[in-house]
Design a protein around this motif. Structure first.
Motif, PDB file in Angstrom:
ATOM      1  N   MET A  59      -2.577   5.167   5.405  1.00 59.20           N
ATOM      2  CA  MET A  59      -3.299   4.886   6.372  1.00 59.20           C
ATOM      3  C   MET A  59      -4.505   3.085   5.792  1.00 59.20           C
ATOM      4  O   MET A  59      -4.563   3.475   4.086  1.00 59.20           O
ATOM      5  CB  MET A  59      -4.805   6.111   6.126  1.00 59.20           C
ATOM      6  N   ALA A  60      -5.442   2.592   6.007  1.00 53.38           N
ATOM      7  CA  ALA A  60      -6.076   1.471   5.181  1.00 53.38           C
ATOM      8  C   ALA A  60      -6.882   2.327   4.123  1.00 53.38           C
ATOM      9  O   ALA A  60      -7.908   3.497   4.609  1.00 53.38           O
ATOM     10  CB  ALA A  60      -6.836   1.212   6.857  1.00 53.38           C
ATOM     11  N   VAL A  61      -7.142   2.167   3.851  1.00 56.14           N
ATOM     12  CA  VAL A  61      -7.595   2.457   2.305  1.00 56.14           C
ATOM     13  C   VAL A  61      -9.351   1.282   2.327  1.00 56.14           C
ATOM     14  O   VAL A  61     -10.480   1.558   2.087  1.00 56.14           O
ATOM     15  CB  VAL A  61      -7.500   2.147   0.381  1.00 56.14           C
ATOM     16  N   THR A  62      -9.020   0.012   3.605  1.00 60.66           N
ATOM     17  CA  THR A  62     -10.273  -0.415   3.467  1.00 60.66           C
ATOM     18  C   THR A  62     -11.766   0.115   3.781  1.00 60.66           C
ATOM     19  O   THR A  62     -12.862  -0.172   3.777  1.00 60.66           O
ATOM     20  CB  THR A  62      -9.931  -1.527   3.892  1.00 60.66           C
ATOM     21  N   ALA A  63     -11.402   1.552   4.968  1.00 63.36           N
ATOM     22  CA  ALA A  63     -12.257   1.866   5.441  1.00 63.36           C
ATOM     23  C   ALA A  63     -13.000   3.234   4.449  1.00 63.36           C
ATOM     24  O   ALA A  63     -12.079   3.542   3.770  1.00 63.36           O
ATOM     25  CB  ALA A  63     -11.590   2.940   6.768  1.00 63.36           C
ATOM     26  N   PRO A  64     -13.733   3.503   5.022  1.00 61.04           N
ATOM     27  CA  PRO A  64     -14.484   5.181   3.579  1.00 61.04           C
ATOM     28  C   PRO A  64     -13.411   6.295   4.382  1.00 61.04           C
ATOM     29  O   PRO A  64     -13.136   5.699   5.251  1.00 61.04           O
ATOM     30  CB  PRO A  64     -15.394   5.102   4.365  1.00 61.04           C
ATOM     31  N   ALA A  65     -12.914   7.272   3.152  1.00 61.27           N
ATOM     32  CA  ALA A  65     -12.330   7.866   3.698  1.00 61.27           C
ATOM     33  C   ALA A  65     -12.967   9.342   4.324  1.00 61.27           C
ATOM     34  O   ALA A  65     -12.256   9.780   5.434  1.00 61.27           O
ATOM     35  CB  ALA A  65     -11.914   8.742   2.241  1.00 61.27           C
TER      36      ALA A  65
ATOM     37  N   LYS B 146      -2.918   7.099  15.941  1.00 63.62           N
ATOM     38  CA  LYS B 146      -1.912   5.941  14.933  1.00 63.62           C
ATOM     39  C   LYS B 146      -2.494   4.839  15.206  1.00 63.62           C
ATOM     40  O   LYS B 146      -2.738   4.237  14.742  1.00 63.62           O
ATOM     41  CB  LYS B 146      -0.355   6.233  15.823  1.00 63.62           C
ATOM     42  N   ALA B 147      -3.148   4.674  16.586  1.00 64.77           N
ATOM     43  CA  ALA B 147      -3.469   3.423  16.716  1.00 64.77           C
ATOM     44  C   ALA B 147      -4.627   3.171  16.083  1.00 64.77           C
ATOM     45  O   ALA B 147      -5.136   1.794  15.432  1.00 64.77           O
ATOM     46  CB  ALA B 147      -3.899   2.789  18.206  1.00 64.77           C
ATOM     47  N   ALA B 148      -6.197   3.922  15.855  1.00 61.80           N
ATOM     48  CA  ALA B 148      -6.751   3.664  15.049  1.00 61.80           C
ATOM     49  C   ALA B 148      -7.094   4.090  13.572  1.00 61.80           C
ATOM     50  O   ALA B 148      -7.515   3.837  13.352  1.00 61.80           O
ATOM     51  CB  ALA B 148      -8.249   5.150  15.753  1.00 61.80           C
ATOM     52  N   LEU B 149      -6.369   4.361  12.938  1.00 57.72           N
ATOM     53  CA  LEU B 149      -6.396   5.081  11.690  1.00 57.72           C
ATOM     54  C   LEU B 149      -4.799   4.570  10.565  1.00 57.72           C
ATOM     55  O   LEU B 149      -4.800   4.182   9.909  1.00 57.72           O
ATOM     56  CB  LEU B 149      -6.153   5.935  11.451  1.00 57.72           C
ATOM     57  N   GLU B 150      -3.766   4.789  11.166  1.00 57.68           N
ATOM     58  CA  GLU B 150      -2.894   3.815  11.179  1.00 57.68           C
ATOM     59  C   GLU B 150      -2.359   2.949  10.875  1.00 57.68           C
ATOM     60  O   GLU B 150      -2.736   2.251  11.703  1.00 57.68           O
ATOM     61  CB  GLU B 150      -1.264   4.708  11.275  1.00 57.68           C
ATOM     62  N   THR B 151      -1.697   2.029   9.063  1.00 60.44           N
ATOM     63  CA  THR B 151      -1.548   1.325   9.081  1.00 60.44           C
ATOM     64  C   THR B 151      -0.080   0.505   9.963  1.00 60.44           C
ATOM     65  O   THR B 151       0.176   1.378  10.615  1.00 60.44           O
ATOM     66  CB  THR B 151      -0.886   1.148   7.168  1.00 60.44           C
ATOM     67  N   SER B 152      -0.504  -0.664   9.997  1.00 60.28           N
ATOM     68  CA  SER B 152       0.503  -1.285  11.340  1.00 60.28           C
ATOM     69  C   SER B 152       2.204  -1.558  10.685  1.00 60.28           C
ATOM     70  O   SER B 152       2.376  -1.271  11.672  1.00 60.28           O
ATOM     71  CB  SER B 152      -0.340  -2.677  11.739  1.00 60.28           C
ATOM     72  N   VAL B 153       1.591  -1.582   9.213  1.00 58.43           N
ATOM     73  CA  VAL B 153       3.210  -1.955   8.956  1.00 58.43           C
ATOM     74  C   VAL B 153       4.021  -0.966   9.298  1.00 58.43           C
ATOM     75  O   VAL B 153       3.699   0.368   8.535  1.00 58.43           O
ATOM     76  CB  VAL B 153       3.186  -2.794   7.355  1.00 58.43           C
TER      77      VAL B 153
ATOM     78  N   LEU C  94     -17.432   3.588  14.325  1.00 59.89           N
ATOM     79  CA  LEU C  94     -16.634   4.530  14.334  1.00 59.89           C
ATOM     80  C   LEU C  94     -15.544   4.700  15.711  1.00 59.89           C
ATOM     81  O   LEU C  94     -14.002   5.248  16.443  1.00 59.89           O
ATOM     82  CB  LEU C  94     -16.579   5.868  13.466  1.00 59.89           C
ATOM     83  N   LEU C  95     -16.329   5.167  16.660  1.00 61.61           N
ATOM     84  CA  LEU C  95     -16.345   5.726  18.434  1.00 61.61           C
ATOM     85  C   LEU C  95     -15.914   4.464  18.574  1.00 61.61           C
ATOM     86  O   LEU C  95     -14.903   4.461  19.802  1.00 61.61           O
ATOM     87  CB  LEU C  95     -17.041   6.339  18.940  1.00 61.61           C
ATOM     88  N   GLY C  96     -16.181   2.966  18.832  1.00 59.78           N
ATOM     89  CA  GLY C  96     -15.658   2.327  19.804  1.00 59.78           C
ATOM     90  C   GLY C  96     -14.773   1.631  18.355  1.00 59.78           C
ATOM     91  O   GLY C  96     -13.511   1.211  19.512  1.00 59.78           O
ATOM     92  N   HIS C  97     -14.642   1.881  17.155  1.00 59.15           N
ATOM     93  CA  HIS C  97     -13.229   1.395  17.106  1.00 59.15           C
ATOM     94  C   HIS C  97     -11.986   2.226  17.155  1.00 59.15           C
ATOM     95  O   HIS C  97     -11.145   1.898  17.728  1.00 59.15           O
ATOM     96  CB  HIS C  97     -13.341   1.668  15.548  1.00 59.15           C
ATOM     97  N   THR C  98     -11.977   3.249  17.311  1.00 61.02           N
ATOM     98  CA  THR C  98     -11.289   4.224  17.934  1.00 61.02           C
ATOM     99  C   THR C  98     -10.494   3.552  19.125  1.00 61.02           C
ATOM    100  O   THR C  98      -9.263   3.560  19.458  1.00 61.02           O
ATOM    101  CB  THR C  98     -11.221   5.863  18.084  1.00 61.02           C
ATOM    102  N   ILE C  99     -11.580   3.221  19.882  1.00 60.07           N
ATOM    103  CA  ILE C  99     -10.850   3.196  21.737  1.00 60.07           C
ATOM    104  C   ILE C  99     -11.116   1.819  21.557  1.00 60.07           C
ATOM    105  O   ILE C  99      -9.174   1.299  21.910  1.00 60.07           O
ATOM    106  CB  ILE C  99     -12.544   3.223  22.106  1.00 60.07           C
ATOM    107  N   LYS C 100     -11.148   1.117  20.230  1.00 62.17           N
ATOM    108  CA  LYS C 100     -10.509  -0.209  20.481  1.00 62.17           C
ATOM    109  C   LYS C 100      -8.915  -0.028  20.189  1.00 62.17           C
ATOM    110  O   LYS C 100      -8.630  -1.105  20.813  1.00 62.17           O
ATOM    111  CB  LYS C 100     -11.185  -1.015  19.854  1.00 62.17           C
ATOM    112  N   ALA C 101      -9.024   0.610  19.254  1.00 61.30           N
ATOM    113  CA  ALA C 101      -7.530   0.554  18.473  1.00 61.30           C
ATOM    114  C   ALA C 101      -6.576   0.927  19.658  1.00 61.30           C
ATOM    115  O   ALA C 101      -5.190   0.247  19.736  1.00 61.30           O
ATOM    116  CB  ALA C 101      -6.954   0.962  17.354  1.00 61.30           C
ATOM    117  N   ALA C 102      -7.456   1.832  20.247  1.00 57.22           N
ATOM    118  CA  ALA C 102      -6.266   2.860  21.212  1.00 57.22           C
ATOM    119  C   ALA C 102      -5.579   2.433  22.249  1.00 57.22           C
ATOM    120  O   ALA C 102      -5.002   2.487  22.864  1.00 57.22           O
ATOM    121  CB  ALA C 102      -6.419   4.536  21.430  1.00 57.22           C
ATOM    122  N   LEU C 103      -6.971   1.984  22.647  1.00 53.85           N
ATOM    123  CA  LEU C 103      -6.755   1.116  24.090  1.00 53.85           C
ATOM    124  C   LEU C 103      -6.715  -0.478  24.596  1.00 53.85           C
ATOM    125  O   LEU C 103      -6.361  -1.185  25.598  1.00 53.85           O
ATOM    126  CB  LEU C 103      -7.678   1.231  25.064  1.00 53.85           C
TER     127      LEU C 103
END
Lengths: 234, 234
Positions: B154-160, B200-207, A194-203
DNA sequence: GGATGACCAGATTCGAAATTTGGTCATCCA
DNA sequence: TGGATGACCAAATTTCGAATCTGGTCATCC
């Protein structure tokens, strides 16, 4: 015989230092920094207390070396992984691995788990120079961000300082552990993901990096890690 | 005259309770939870100590109400912003605002800054029910994630559960403050922006969400906030 | 009958004595 | 004779009982 001695003495010295370090490590894990006494370390290493002070000026410096070694080792593992696979040099992968090291290593975990008194000990280089912990880690992080930006793995549109801050904050948050959670605790590996995903998405930049670019970046990351490791051992 | 009294008494009661609460707040900010005595609160409110206990069963409950009010107020501000602008209901915006509230509010900041003894006090509802702090906040967060997922923000693909954990960890990290930083400390507003960007980058849907969708989501977020606020005041 | 503050028990703080421990160094071998 | 040692010391820490403080009660008063 003097030949024998001058050749054997450093050898014995080194082995003895190792024994002391090993004893200190054992006790640190068993009792935590504050409970460990120099007397007990000497007893376990089967030497006189005074002998400990032939190797280190203070108890603090002894433990500082212990911690520096753990850190050195951890960075070594990280470097090995990058050498084996350039993709491990990506920001998200590096941060992920740092988190895992921090979580897995019994020593750092022991420190993190309440004995933060020891943190003061880290603030000393073998020579006696100050502040290795924060400054050392921070310097490395800053250098890594620089490298990542230079190779287009991170956006250069945002200020580097912001990126450094973000990485530090997010990593801290994940290590601290998302505070008190009721019920199920997430497994370390999963948290790392989850941390990796967060860093990847954010940066990280969204474009998949070219293999050649990755390899070059990996070289620079390795160089940064090497420099940090060297600094660590002075 | 009994009419007069029965009508005036509750009124006076209420005003008195407010005075006590105000005195408690003042002292809390000036001295921190542990230093504040019920005696001093009563003195400042110009009443007898026993009178305080006509309003609250214990000192802890008095402060619990104080904190619940602050939280209630903070959630109110958040709700107002969302009512005014649906976009404020986006995950990144909500988290950003929570961070800012936490940072700005002198009371929560005071708590966070060392007086964590007080946290025990939060673990009580006005009725005396346990655990409002973690459980209350966590419940709200879980509900918000649910809403955000339902509306495709938010993506529903990842677990809540993962998303909840991530938000909590990242928020914690930013509040904790990216630990010890040498030199310049980043300004709260800027940190809030970085936090928002990260979420935003880590969790929000891009659209980019449709305005209508956003408005509907905002309604549900408001409902969740309202429910949380009600629970808070029992 | 609601407000009050003297009062009480338990918690906290204080302080001095006792103990522990990091660090030194005179002494002792090998 | 130089490296190893543990008795030794001052400073830090812990102990523990006395003194103080404070949350909470309740008999009294207005």
């Amino acid at each position: 015989m003097t030949l024998d001695r001058s050749a054997a003495a450093p050898q014995a010295d080194h082995a003895r230092a190792e024994r002391i370090l090993a004893a200190a490590r054992e006790l640190l894990l068993a009792w935590g920094y504050k409970r460990v006494t120099v007397d007990e370390i000497a007893r376990r290493a089967r030497i006189g207390k005074g002998t400990v002070y032939l190797h280190w000026k203070t108890k603090q410096m002894l433990f500082a070396e212990l911690l520096r070694r753990e850190l050195h080792e951890a960075l070594g593992v990280l470097a090995a992984e990058i050498r084996e696979n350039s993709a491990a040099a990506l920001p998200s992968k590096v941060v992920r691995e740092v988190f895992l090291q921090q979580t897995r290593n019994p020593v750092t975990r022991a420190i993190h788990a309440g004995d933060s008194d020891i943190l003061g000990a880290l603030a000393v280089t073998p020579a006696g120079r100050p502040v290795i912990q924060e400054l050392g880690f921070h310097t490395l992080l800053a250098r890594l961000v620089e490298v990542w930006r230079a190779h287009g793995l991170m956006a250069v549109t945002a200020p580097a300082a912001d990126q450094i801050y973000t990485i530090d904050a997010v990593l801290t948050g994940f290590i601290t552990g998302g505070l008190a959670f009721p019920g199920e605790d997430v497994r370390p590996d999963h948290r790392a993901d989850l941390l990796g995903h967060t860093i990847k998405a954010a940066l990280e930049t969204s474009v998949t990096p070219d293999e050649a670019v990755l390899r070059e970046a990996a070289q620079d990351v390795l160089a940064a890690l090497g420099a940090a490791r060297d600094t660590l051992m002075t």
